[in-house]
Design a protein around this motif. Sequence first.
Motif, PDB file in Angstrom:
ATOM      1  N   GLU A  78       0.878  -1.116  -0.177  1.00 29.70           N
ATOM      2  CA  GLU A  78      -0.226   0.117   0.272  1.00 29.70           C
ATOM      3  C   GLU A  78       0.394   1.419  -0.015  1.00 29.70           C
ATOM      4  OE1 GLU A  78      -3.925   1.177   1.831  1.00 29.70           O
ATOM      5  OE2 GLU A  78      -1.949   1.602   3.706  1.00 29.70           O
ATOM      6  N   LEU A  90     -10.449   2.505  12.143  1.00 26.36           N
ATOM      7  CA  LEU A  90     -11.848   3.196  11.688  1.00 26.36           C
ATOM      8  C   LEU A  90     -12.445   2.528  12.258  1.00 26.36           C
ATOM      9  CD1 LEU A  90     -12.136   5.358   9.327  1.00 26.36           C
ATOM     10  CD2 LEU A  90     -12.729   3.473   7.674  1.00 26.36           C
ATOM     11  N   ALA A 139      -5.044   6.770   0.637  1.00 22.42           N
ATOM     12  CA  ALA A 139      -6.150   5.618   0.873  1.00 22.42           C
ATOM     13  C   ALA A 139      -6.504   5.438   2.332  1.00 22.42           C
ATOM     14  CB  ALA A 139      -4.834   4.526   1.143  1.00 22.42           C
ATOM     15  N   MET A 140      -6.230   6.121   3.151  1.00 16.27           N
ATOM     16  CA  MET A 140      -7.098   6.230   4.465  1.00 16.27           C
ATOM     17  C   MET A 140      -8.410   6.862   4.391  1.00 16.27           C
ATOM     18  SD  MET A 140      -3.979   6.566   7.190  1.00 16.27           S
ATOM     19  CE  MET A 140      -5.107   7.639   8.416  1.00 16.27           C
ATOM     20  N   GLU A 156      -9.173   7.266   1.132  1.00 16.79           N
ATOM     21  CA  GLU A 156     -11.131   6.997   0.177  1.00 16.79           C
ATOM     22  C   GLU A 156     -11.139   6.076   1.272  1.00 16.79           C
ATOM     23  OE1 GLU A 156     -10.676   3.539  -3.482  1.00 16.79           O
ATOM     24  OE2 GLU A 156      -8.368   5.452  -3.257  1.00 16.79           O
ATOM     25  N   GLU A 157     -10.924   5.598   2.577  1.00 12.81           N
ATOM     26  CA  GLU A 157     -11.455   4.506   2.975  1.00 12.81           C
ATOM     27  C   GLU A 157     -12.205   5.078   3.881  1.00 12.81           C
ATOM     28  OE1 GLU A 157     -10.740   1.226   6.455  1.00 12.81           O
ATOM     29  OE2 GLU A 157      -9.333   1.270   4.909  1.00 12.81           O
ATOM     30  N   THR A 158     -12.095   6.172   4.240  1.00  5.84           N
ATOM     31  CA  THR A 158     -13.013   6.891   5.083  1.00  5.84           C
ATOM     32  C   THR A 158     -14.334   7.147   4.574  1.00  5.84           C
ATOM     33  OG1 THR A 158     -11.015   7.546   6.522  1.00  5.84           O
ATOM     34  CG2 THR A 158     -12.769   8.783   6.951  1.00  5.84           C
ATOM     35  N   ASP A 215     -15.635   6.253   1.897  1.00  6.03           N
ATOM     36  CA  ASP A 215     -16.681   5.094   1.716  1.00  6.03           C
ATOM     37  C   ASP A 215     -17.320   4.947   2.150  1.00  6.03           C
ATOM     38  OD1 ASP A 215     -14.942   4.509  -0.914  1.00  6.03           O
ATOM     39  OD2 ASP A 215     -13.733   3.011   0.003  1.00  6.03           O
ATOM     40  N   ALA A 216     -16.894   4.446   3.942  1.00  7.07           N
ATOM     41  CA  ALA A 216     -17.665   4.504   4.799  1.00  7.07           C
ATOM     42  C   ALA A 216     -19.127   5.829   5.046  1.00  7.07           C
ATOM     43  CB  ALA A 216     -17.194   4.566   6.563  1.00  7.07           C
ATOM     44  N   SER A 254     -13.680   7.362  -4.953  1.00  7.33           N
ATOM     45  CA  SER A 254     -12.849   7.968  -5.106  1.00  7.33           C
ATOM     46  C   SER A 254     -12.408   8.500  -6.626  1.00  7.33           C
ATOM     47  CB  SER A 254     -11.602   8.197  -3.911  1.00  7.33           C
ATOM     48  OG  SER A 254     -10.615   8.799  -3.809  1.00  7.33           O
TER      49      SER A 254
END
Length: 505
Positions: free
Chosen positions: A88, A367, A386-387, A389-391, A393-394, A406
């Motif tokens: 990553e 998260l 990347a953090m 994007e994941e955040t 997404d949620a 994203s």
Amino acid sequence: MTAGLPGALTPARRARALGEVPGASVDVVVVGGGVTGTGVALDAASRGLSVVLLERADLAAGTSRWSSKLVHGGLRYLAHGEIGLARESARERAVLMGSTAPHLVRPLPFLVPDAAGRDVTALAEAGGRAADLIRFSVPGGRGSLPSTRRVDADEVSRLVPGVRPGRGGVLFWDGQLVDDARLVVALARTAAAYGATVLTGATVTSVDGADVHVRVDDETFVLRAGVVVNAAGVWAQRLAPRIRLVPSRGSHLVVPGSALGSPSAALTVPLPGSRSRYVFALPQADGLVYLGLTDEPVEGPVPDDDPVPEDAEVAQLLATVNQVLTVPLTGDDVVGSYAGLRPLVLPESAGTGPGDATADLSRKHLLQWDGPVLSVVGGKLTTYRAMAEETVDAVVARLGRGARRSPTGRLPLLGAAPRRVLDRVAAPRRLVARYGTEAPTVEALGPAAVVAGRPESVGELRFAVRYEGARTVADLLDRRTRIGLVPADRERAVPVAEQVLAEEG
């Protein structure tokens, strides 16, 4: 020419926000103006969500300005068997170098000299080649950096003249940020260009359901949020007490490059007794070298004040690098120092204490929902996107609106451009490396030096006040520029900064 700068964080824009934000209802309130918070704000705004970012002090006022300024591929993660995290990191490094911020990141060679021991360089060579293989496996990674190789004694002396002569070493490559705080400012302005409201000097005092309580100066107000993203780093527990953090202090020393023979590569020396921790002597574009990095647990509540290196950390850094130098560094060579706190997350499986040393805790992020508050903590500067994007997404899943995917993996930050375009920008190379395509605007605001013998210009201070949200001397000298890393230079720069603030205010 300058009036239309996108995402400009002007004094007028801040005044307008102070009139519009109280009582507003928005999709996302982001708490924290470091690399994580600004990354989340950009991701959310670029997906069409309404965003307000609230930062109690200034952009990059906390941990995000105290890093080693590296965009690294996770060589240390390999030593701990965290292949996924290393991959990553390599992928996100390629994104930064190739798409989002090529002006802010440059390839940097790292030298591990045989003077540290052939067993050390053998291990470094194996690790470097493993990291190369991971880099080859990620999009854009293959051509982003040279490969690991051995170098002879002459090349060692050329790369880092201060190393004891007569022996070779191993050279591997990684990415170096010109300045971590400049990355955060670019993220914040790009988020603003996509419609986010960025408000500094705004302290979130509490979250009560959808109501976010905020204090600005001596005034308080409330706004409503669909989701509150807690990106407050080591201070995240103030909004989410259930999160288990083990803050770790990382300290650096600032020395003149001439003390090491003006190196062009980062000198890399293992910490005695460790196979995965190194002390780096990192050359900077302004002729200084940052010597780091320590990893010390921090007990008790996290203070608002900036941490400072302890005497034992200074001694450890000097003693480690002196193992391979012809002329050892002493305390007299240290012209400045800085320290930052890493928000390391204690796994749920752990007991009541941190257990192993913080150096061995995973750099994976957490998260976690707590009602309408989504906390994102941990991780590394390299993987901020990347953090984020994941955040988001949620957040999108919770709100039921906003783009599902994203766009930030291919979204250039303000000032970014392909290398061939940056090479043609008509401005000094130093300014292009910090401001990208906006460098000519910065130069036009005044090329005079802030401090004799240093490269920072008065134009940079003016640009910071007009377009980057700088409001105080500290904003100008400690974040928009890094003059403050050398206290003697900072003292000389204060009158100039005060004058610029008075003229631009």
